[in-house]
Design a protein around this motif. Structure first.
Motif, PDB file in Angstrom:
ATOM      1  N   ALA A  32       0.828  -1.213   0.000  1.00 34.09           N
ATOM      2  CA  ALA A  32       0.000   0.000   0.000  1.00 34.09           C
ATOM      3  C   ALA A  32       0.862   1.263   0.000  1.00 34.09           C
ATOM      4  O   ALA A  32       1.788   1.382   0.800  1.00 34.09           O
ATOM      5  N   ASP A  33       0.583   2.166  -0.911  1.00 38.13           N
ATOM      6  CA  ASP A  33       1.215   3.489  -0.904  1.00 38.13           C
ATOM      7  C   ASP A  33       0.326   4.386  -0.048  1.00 38.13           C
ATOM      8  O   ASP A  33      -0.680   4.914  -0.534  1.00 38.13           O
ATOM      9  N   GLN A  34       0.712   4.517   1.214  1.00 39.98           N
ATOM     10  CA  GLN A  34      -0.104   5.266   2.178  1.00 39.98           C
ATOM     11  C   GLN A  34      -0.220   6.744   1.808  1.00 39.98           C
ATOM     12  O   GLN A  34      -1.090   7.440   2.311  1.00 39.98           O
ATOM     13  N   ASN A  35       0.665   7.218   0.907  1.00 36.67           N
ATOM     14  CA  ASN A  35       0.647   8.649   0.559  1.00 36.67           C
ATOM     15  C   ASN A  35      -0.219   8.949  -0.661  1.00 36.67           C
ATOM     16  O   ASN A  35      -0.435  10.100  -0.983  1.00 36.67           O
ATOM     17  N   LYS A  46       2.503   0.731  -4.078  1.00 35.23           N
ATOM     18  CA  LYS A  46       3.780   1.444  -4.063  1.00 35.23           C
ATOM     19  C   LYS A  46       4.621   0.906  -5.227  1.00 35.23           C
ATOM     20  O   LYS A  46       4.526  -0.285  -5.558  1.00 35.23           O
TER      21      LYS A  46
HETATM   22  C1  LIG Z   1       5.091   8.954   2.381  1.00 34.23           C
HETATM   23  O1  LIG Z   1       5.639  10.219   2.572  1.00 34.23           O
HETATM   24  C2  LIG Z   1       6.552  10.298   3.668  1.00 34.23           C
HETATM   25  C3  LIG Z   1       6.927  11.777   3.824  1.00 34.23           C
HETATM   26  O2  LIG Z   1       7.201  12.348   2.588  1.00 34.23           O
HETATM   27  C4  LIG Z   1       7.755   9.389   3.386  1.00 34.23           C
HETATM   28  O3  LIG Z   1       8.650   9.442   4.467  1.00 34.23           O
HETATM   29  C5  LIG Z   1       7.241   7.967   3.198  1.00 34.23           C
HETATM   30  O4  LIG Z   1       8.323   7.114   2.842  1.00 34.23           O
HETATM   31  C6  LIG Z   1       6.192   7.928   2.110  1.00 34.23           C
HETATM   32  N1  LIG Z   1       5.601   6.596   2.078  1.00 34.23           N
HETATM   33  C7  LIG Z   1       5.463   5.910   0.976  1.00 34.23           C
HETATM   34  C8  LIG Z   1       4.828   4.548   1.138  1.00 34.23           C
HETATM   35  O5  LIG Z   1       5.821   6.295  -0.113  1.00 34.23           O
END
Ligand SMILES: *[C@@H]1O[C@H](CO)[C@@H](O)[C@H](O)[C@H]1NC(C)=O
Ligand SMILES: *[C@@H]1O[C@H](CO)[C@@H](O)[C@H](O)[C@H]1NC(C)=O
Length: 215
Positions: A32-35, A46
Protein backbone atom coordinates in the motif's frame (compact mmCIF):
# COMPACT_ATOMS: atom_id res chain seq x y z
CA UNK A 1 -31.71 -32.55 -15.46
CA UNK A 2 -29.38 -33.60 -12.61
CA UNK A 3 -26.33 -32.32 -14.50
CA UNK A 4 -28.04 -28.93 -15.04
CA UNK A 5 -28.61 -28.58 -11.30
CA UNK A 6 -25.00 -29.61 -10.65
CA UNK A 7 -23.77 -26.96 -13.10
CA UNK A 8 -26.07 -24.37 -11.52
CA UNK A 9 -24.74 -25.32 -8.07
CA UNK A 10 -21.15 -24.97 -9.19
CA UNK A 11 -21.88 -21.55 -10.73
CA UNK A 12 -23.54 -20.35 -7.52
CA UNK A 13 -20.60 -21.67 -5.44
CA UNK A 14 -18.15 -20.01 -7.83
CA UNK A 15 -19.93 -16.64 -7.61
CA UNK A 16 -20.07 -16.66 -3.82
CA UNK A 17 -16.33 -17.44 -3.72
CA UNK A 18 -15.64 -14.57 -6.09
CA UNK A 19 -17.76 -12.00 -4.27
CA UNK A 20 -17.72 -12.94 -0.58
CA UNK A 21 -14.10 -12.01 0.20
CA UNK A 22 -11.24 -9.71 -0.76
CA UNK A 23 -10.34 -9.95 -4.48
CA UNK A 24 -7.32 -12.09 -5.44
CA UNK A 25 -4.02 -10.29 -6.15
CA UNK A 26 -3.03 -9.76 -9.79
CA UNK A 27 0.70 -9.50 -9.01
CA UNK A 28 3.21 -10.88 -6.43
CA UNK A 29 2.51 -8.00 -4.09
CA UNK A 30 0.98 -4.55 -4.01
CA UNK A 31 2.40 -2.80 -0.96
CA UNK A 32 0.00 0.00 0.00
CA UNK A 33 1.21 3.49 -0.90
CA UNK A 34 -0.10 5.27 2.18
CA UNK A 35 0.65 8.65 0.56
CA UNK A 36 -1.39 8.16 -2.60
CA UNK A 37 -4.30 10.53 -3.12
CA UNK A 38 -5.82 8.18 -5.70
CA UNK A 39 -8.80 6.21 -4.36
CA UNK A 40 -9.48 2.68 -5.58
CA UNK A 41 -11.10 -0.39 -4.00
CA UNK A 42 -8.19 -1.10 -1.64
CA UNK A 43 -5.00 0.94 -1.76
CA UNK A 44 -2.73 2.00 -4.63
CA UNK A 45 0.47 -0.07 -5.06
CA UNK A 46 3.78 1.44 -4.06
CA UNK A 47 6.29 1.32 -6.94
CA UNK A 48 7.79 -2.22 -6.81
CA UNK A 49 11.44 -1.04 -6.92
CA UNK A 50 10.86 1.10 -3.80
CA UNK A 51 9.45 -1.82 -1.76
CA UNK A 52 11.53 -2.77 1.31
CA UNK A 53 11.46 -5.79 3.69
CA UNK A 54 9.92 -3.55 6.36
CA UNK A 55 6.84 -3.10 4.13
CA UNK A 56 5.99 -6.75 4.94
CA UNK A 57 6.82 -6.44 8.63
CA UNK A 58 5.15 -5.40 11.88
CA UNK A 59 6.60 -5.52 15.37
CA UNK A 60 4.72 -5.19 18.63
CA UNK A 61 2.30 -8.10 19.18
CA UNK A 62 4.41 -9.20 22.18
CA UNK A 63 3.06 -6.09 23.94
CA UNK A 64 -0.06 -6.25 26.09
CA UNK A 65 -2.81 -3.81 25.15
CA UNK A 66 -4.11 -1.27 27.68
CA UNK A 67 -7.29 -2.77 29.17
CA UNK A 68 -8.08 0.23 31.45
CA UNK A 69 -11.38 1.07 29.75
CA UNK A 70 -15.11 0.44 30.22
CA UNK A 71 -15.07 -3.07 28.68
CA UNK A 72 -11.67 -4.05 30.14
CA UNK A 73 -10.20 -5.40 26.92
CA UNK A 74 -7.91 -4.10 24.19
CA UNK A 75 -7.55 -5.00 20.52
CA UNK A 76 -4.20 -4.42 18.80
CA UNK A 77 -4.94 -4.69 15.07
CA UNK A 78 -2.47 -5.60 12.34
CA UNK A 79 -4.37 -4.69 9.18
CA UNK A 80 -3.22 -3.01 5.95
CA UNK A 81 -3.09 0.24 7.90
CA UNK A 82 -0.35 -1.07 10.21
CA UNK A 83 1.29 -3.44 7.68
CA UNK A 84 1.12 -2.01 4.14
CA UNK A 85 2.34 -5.30 2.57
CA UNK A 86 -1.08 -6.80 3.40
CA UNK A 87 -2.68 -4.77 0.59
CA UNK A 88 -4.52 -7.16 -1.84
CA UNK A 89 -3.58 -10.28 0.21
CA UNK A 90 -6.99 -10.79 1.87
CA UNK A 91 -5.70 -11.44 5.38
CA UNK A 92 -4.94 -9.63 8.66
CA UNK A 93 -4.68 -10.30 12.38
CA UNK A 94 -5.04 -8.87 15.86
CA UNK A 95 -3.99 -9.44 19.45
CA UNK A 96 -6.79 -9.22 22.03
CA UNK A 97 -6.06 -8.69 25.74
CA UNK A 98 -8.62 -9.14 28.50
CA UNK A 99 -8.44 -8.09 32.13
CA UNK A 100 -10.22 -10.53 34.51
CA UNK A 101 -13.97 -10.35 33.59
CA UNK A 102 -13.10 -8.16 30.59
CA UNK A 103 -15.23 -8.48 27.44
CA UNK A 104 -14.78 -7.79 23.76
CA UNK A 105 -18.35 -6.46 23.30
CA UNK A 106 -20.75 -7.78 20.63
CA UNK A 107 -19.47 -6.66 17.23
CA UNK A 108 -19.25 -7.76 13.62
CA UNK A 109 -16.60 -7.61 10.89
CA UNK A 110 -18.47 -6.65 7.71
CA UNK A 111 -15.72 -8.02 5.45
CA UNK A 112 -14.14 -10.99 7.26
CA UNK A 113 -14.41 -14.39 8.87
CA UNK A 114 -12.37 -14.53 12.09
CA UNK A 115 -10.47 -17.49 13.53
CA UNK A 116 -9.37 -17.04 17.14
CA UNK A 117 -6.67 -18.87 19.12
CA UNK A 118 -6.44 -18.60 22.91
CA UNK A 119 -2.81 -17.98 23.95
CA UNK A 120 -3.46 -17.55 27.67
CA UNK A 121 -6.42 -17.88 30.04
CA UNK A 122 -10.04 -19.02 29.65
CA UNK A 123 -12.35 -17.21 27.23
CA UNK A 124 -16.09 -17.65 26.69
CA UNK A 125 -16.93 -16.91 23.05
CA UNK A 126 -20.16 -16.76 21.08
CA UNK A 127 -21.86 -15.69 17.88
CA UNK A 128 -25.51 -15.33 16.88
CA UNK A 129 -26.93 -16.62 13.60
CA UNK A 130 -29.03 -14.37 11.35
CA UNK A 131 -32.84 -13.92 11.46
CA UNK A 132 -35.20 -15.53 12.14
CA UNK A 133 -33.41 -18.22 14.25
CA UNK A 134 -30.94 -15.88 16.00
CA UNK A 135 -29.35 -18.96 17.52
CA UNK A 136 -26.53 -18.35 20.01
CA UNK A 137 -23.53 -20.62 19.38
CA UNK A 138 -21.25 -20.38 22.41
CA UNK A 139 -18.32 -22.24 23.98
CA UNK A 140 -15.72 -21.84 26.70
CA UNK A 141 -12.15 -22.00 25.39
CA UNK A 142 -8.84 -22.86 27.06
CA UNK A 143 -5.27 -22.08 26.08
CA UNK A 144 -4.56 -23.57 22.64
CA UNK A 145 -8.23 -23.79 21.63
CA UNK A 146 -9.36 -22.37 18.28
CA UNK A 147 -12.82 -21.01 17.39
CA UNK A 148 -14.20 -19.52 14.17
CA UNK A 149 -16.69 -16.64 13.84
CA UNK A 150 -18.41 -16.76 10.41
CA UNK A 151 -18.20 -13.64 8.24
CA UNK A 152 -20.55 -10.83 9.17
CA UNK A 153 -22.13 -12.49 12.23
CA UNK A 154 -22.34 -10.68 15.59
CA UNK A 155 -19.89 -12.19 18.09
CA UNK A 156 -18.27 -11.51 21.47
CA UNK A 157 -15.65 -12.81 23.90
CA UNK A 158 -15.35 -12.72 27.69
CA UNK A 159 -12.48 -13.56 30.02
CA UNK A 160 -13.92 -16.11 32.44
CA UNK A 161 -10.61 -17.06 34.07
CA UNK A 162 -9.00 -15.58 37.17
CA UNK A 163 -6.04 -13.84 35.51
CA UNK A 164 -5.44 -11.93 32.29
CA UNK A 165 -6.33 -13.63 29.01
CA UNK A 166 -4.76 -13.21 25.57
CA UNK A 167 -6.00 -14.32 22.15
CA UNK A 168 -4.69 -13.98 18.60
CA UNK A 169 -7.26 -13.53 15.83
CA UNK A 170 -6.71 -14.04 12.10
CA UNK A 171 -9.18 -12.39 9.71
CA UNK A 172 -9.95 -13.04 6.04
CA UNK A 173 -9.61 -9.43 4.85
CA UNK A 174 -6.80 -6.87 4.70
CA UNK A 175 -9.36 -4.47 6.17
CA UNK A 176 -12.02 -6.46 8.11
CA UNK A 177 -13.74 -3.40 9.58
CA UNK A 178 -15.44 -3.46 12.99
CA UNK A 179 -19.02 -2.50 13.86
CA UNK A 180 -19.41 -2.54 17.65
CA UNK A 181 -23.16 -2.95 18.09
CA UNK A 182 -23.62 -0.70 21.14
CA UNK A 183 -21.48 2.10 19.68
CA UNK A 184 -23.11 1.94 16.25
CA UNK A 185 -26.67 1.91 17.62
CA UNK A 186 -26.37 4.18 20.69
CA UNK A 187 -23.30 6.24 19.77
CA UNK A 188 -23.93 7.11 16.13
CA UNK A 189 -23.06 10.60 14.94
CA UNK A 190 -25.55 12.25 14.90
CA UNK A 191 -27.78 10.18 17.22
CA UNK A 192 -30.48 7.88 15.83
CA UNK A 193 -33.76 9.45 17.03
CA UNK A 194 -34.76 8.16 20.49
CA UNK A 195 -38.29 7.16 19.44
CA UNK A 196 -36.86 4.86 16.75
CA UNK A 197 -34.61 3.07 19.24
CA UNK A 198 -37.37 2.98 21.90
CA UNK A 199 -39.62 1.13 19.45
CA UNK A 200 -36.82 -1.07 18.09
CA UNK A 201 -35.73 -2.17 21.57
CA UNK A 202 -39.28 -2.07 23.04
CA UNK A 203 -38.22 0.14 25.99
CA UNK A 204 -39.13 3.55 27.36
CA UNK A 205 -37.45 6.44 25.54
CA UNK A 206 -35.68 7.45 28.78
CA UNK A 207 -33.88 4.11 28.78
CA UNK A 208 -32.66 4.98 25.27
CA UNK A 209 -31.43 8.42 26.40
CA UNK A 210 -29.66 6.81 29.35
CA UNK A 211 -27.80 4.35 27.12
CA UNK A 212 -27.04 7.05 24.51
CA UNK A 213 -25.42 9.18 27.24
CA UNK A 214 -22.78 6.44 27.75
CA UNK A 215 -21.61 6.39 24.12
C1 LIG B 1 5.09 8.95 2.38
O1 LIG B 1 5.64 10.22 2.57
C2 LIG B 1 6.55 10.30 3.67
C3 LIG B 1 6.93 11.78 3.82
O2 LIG B 1 7.20 12.35 2.59
C4 LIG B 1 7.75 9.39 3.39
O3 LIG B 1 8.65 9.44 4.47
C5 LIG B 1 7.24 7.97 3.20
O4 LIG B 1 8.32 7.11 2.84
C6 LIG B 1 6.19 7.93 2.11
N1 LIG B 1 5.60 6.60 2.08
C7 LIG B 1 5.46 5.91 0.98
C8 LIG B 1 4.83 4.55 1.14
O5 LIG B 1 5.82 6.30 -0.11
C1 LIG C 1 -4.13 3.09 29.96
O1 LIG C 1 -5.27 3.85 29.61
C2 LIG C 1 -5.73 4.69 30.68
C3 LIG C 1 -7.07 5.29 30.24
O2 LIG C 1 -6.95 5.87 28.96
C4 LIG C 1 -4.66 5.72 30.99
O3 LIG C 1 -5.09 6.55 32.02
C5 LIG C 1 -3.37 5.00 31.39
O4 LIG C 1 -2.34 5.95 31.55
C6 LIG C 1 -2.97 4.00 30.31
N1 LIG C 1 -1.87 3.21 30.81
C7 LIG C 1 -0.74 3.03 30.11
C8 LIG C 1 0.28 2.17 30.75
O5 LIG C 1 -0.56 3.54 29.02
Amino acid sequence: MTSHWLLFGLLVAGCSLAFASDPSPLQDFCVADQNSTVFVNGLVCKEARLVQPDDFFYSGLQLMGNTSNAVESAVTPVTVEELPGLNTLGISMARIDFAPQGINPPHTHPRATEILTVMEGRILVGFVTSNPQNRLITKELQKGDVFVFPEGLIHFQKNVGNGYAVAIAALSSQNPGVITIANAIFGSNPDIAGDILAKAFQVDINVVYQIQSKF
